[in-house]
Design an enzyme around this catalytic site. Structure first.
Site, PDB file in Angstrom:
ATOM      1  N   ASP A 109     -58.728 -10.542 -76.064  1.00 12.05           N
ATOM      2  CA  ASP A 109     -57.826 -10.034 -76.267  1.00 12.05           C
ATOM      3  C   ASP A 109     -57.317 -11.029 -77.804  1.00 12.05           C
ATOM      4  O   ASP A 109     -58.393 -12.188 -77.882  1.00 12.05           O
ATOM      5  CB  ASP A 109     -56.725 -10.959 -75.093  1.00 12.05           C
ATOM      6  CG  ASP A 109     -57.875 -11.777 -74.952  1.00 12.05           C
ATOM      7  OD1 ASP A 109     -57.713 -12.463 -75.684  1.00 12.05           O
ATOM      8  OD2 ASP A 109     -57.310 -11.987 -73.536  1.00 12.05           O
ATOM      9  N   ASN A 129     -52.565 -17.457 -62.245  1.00 15.03           N
ATOM     10  CA  ASN A 129     -51.639 -15.740 -61.711  1.00 15.03           C
ATOM     11  C   ASN A 129     -52.657 -14.584 -60.972  1.00 15.03           C
ATOM     12  O   ASN A 129     -52.213 -13.781 -60.274  1.00 15.03           O
ATOM     13  CB  ASN A 129     -50.973 -15.341 -62.334  1.00 15.03           C
ATOM     14  CG  ASN A 129     -50.991 -14.641 -63.417  1.00 15.03           C
ATOM     15  OD1 ASN A 129     -51.786 -15.041 -63.915  1.00 15.03           O
ATOM     16  ND2 ASN A 129     -49.777 -14.865 -64.132  1.00 15.03           N
ATOM     17  N   HIS A 186     -54.512 -13.366 -63.507  1.00 11.93           N
ATOM     18  CA  HIS A 186     -54.944 -11.979 -64.755  1.00 11.93           C
ATOM     19  C   HIS A 186     -56.366 -12.343 -65.360  1.00 11.93           C
ATOM     20  O   HIS A 186     -56.846 -13.659 -64.727  1.00 11.93           O
ATOM     21  CB  HIS A 186     -53.841 -13.263 -65.744  1.00 11.93           C
ATOM     22  CG  HIS A 186     -53.908 -13.745 -66.221  1.00 11.93           C
ATOM     23  ND1 HIS A 186     -52.934 -14.710 -67.130  1.00 11.93           N
ATOM     24  CD2 HIS A 186     -55.241 -14.586 -67.160  1.00 11.93           C
ATOM     25  CE1 HIS A 186     -53.466 -15.690 -67.703  1.00 11.93           C
ATOM     26  NE2 HIS A 186     -55.031 -15.259 -67.976  1.00 11.93           N
ATOM     27  N   GLU A 207     -51.221  -8.991 -67.012  1.00 15.10           N
ATOM     28  CA  GLU A 207     -50.742  -9.507 -65.813  1.00 15.10           C
ATOM     29  C   GLU A 207     -50.495  -8.819 -64.750  1.00 15.10           C
ATOM     30  O   GLU A 207     -51.149  -7.881 -64.757  1.00 15.10           O
ATOM     31  CB  GLU A 207     -49.650 -10.578 -66.659  1.00 15.10           C
ATOM     32  CG  GLU A 207     -49.784 -11.042 -68.291  1.00 15.10           C
ATOM     33  CD  GLU A 207     -50.125 -12.756 -67.786  1.00 15.10           C
ATOM     34  OE1 GLU A 207     -50.340 -12.734 -67.002  1.00 15.10           O
ATOM     35  OE2 GLU A 207     -49.673 -13.302 -68.772  1.00 15.10           O
TER      36      GLU A 207
END
Length: 244
Positions: A67, A136, A138, A143
């Site tokens: 990313d 979380n 990811h 996400e």
């Protein structure tokens, strides 16, 4: 999934570096999928040390990062292009023409993402994909959502991810709100996946990834369906997982 327990961050980093170096030794022209963030830095330092001693040769390796922040130039100190150069590529004998990161400087999200999908597919997808995991759940910048993503795409970062990444910026207002990321399906095309995790803040996400339901609300849970995944985590990150 195979879970490898590490004592602490340094032990985790050595174990991850051992797996990556074995891949490079067995297939000198392998394709590596790489990750950024604080978690893999120790493994990159270990690999660089071995490379400088002549124990691990990156001269034929090609790499594809997960990313990049949207809107940052390649030489921006907060970009992942810059991160990879300063934390890894500048310290090993890799041909930097064979290193690839999504082009966050391209404002045309559709074009940037399609081009990255094209070159990753042309490379045959990673022989080994290194991942971290967010608090979380990811992976990359995928996400929690109501569906699993496919190819590279532009994402709006959640507040928790912005807060987690703000430690790397002078001000939270400077943290980009969007990023280009490989999709979950692209990640799953890797032949082997190695996930590194450390610290108690990751404990719930690691538990849900390994033992929870497969749901896009925890993107990492999809890795339960891959047939070659190794989780390398320290005792704190594995605190909620059953001892095996």
């Amino acid at each position: 999934m195979k879970i490898v327990r590490a004592r602490d961050y340094d032990d985790m980093s050595r174990k991850v570096a051992n797996i990556i170096s074995a891949q490079v030794i067995l297939k000198p022209d392998c394709v590596l999928g790489l990750a950024t963030g604080s978690t893999p830095i120790g493994a990159y330092r270990q690999l660089a040390g071995w490379n400088q001693k002549g124990d691990c040769d990156f001269s034929q390796v090609s790499t594809y990062n997960l990313d990049e922040y949207r809107g940052l130039s390649h030489d921006d100190p907060q970009s992942y292009h810059y991160f990879m150069k300063t934390n890894f590529f500048d310290h090993v004998n890799i041909d930097q023409a064979n290193t690839h990161v999504p082009d966050g400087s391209n404002p045309d999200a559709d074009a940037a993402c399609k081009e990255y999908d094209r070159i990753v597919a042309a490379a045959g997808y990673p022989d080994l994909q290194l991942l971290g995991i967010g608090n979380n759940g990811h992976i990359g910048f995928n996400e929690p959502d109501d569906h699993f993503s496919k190819g590279t795409h532009c994402v709006n970062l959640t507040e928790s991810t912005i807060q987690a990444n703000s430690r790397l910026f002078d001000r939270i207002e400077d943290v980009p709100r969007q990023a280009y990321t490989m999709g979950v399906q692209t990640i799953m095309f890797a032949k082997m996946i190695v996930i590194a995790a450390n610290g108690s803040a990751k404990a719930q996400a690691v538990h849900d990834m390994c033992y929870g339901p497969v749901t896009p609300q925890c993107p990492a849970s999809i890795l339960q369906l891959h047939d070659n995944v190794v989780v390398v985590a320290d005792e704190a990150a594995l605190a909620l997982c059953p001892a095996e």
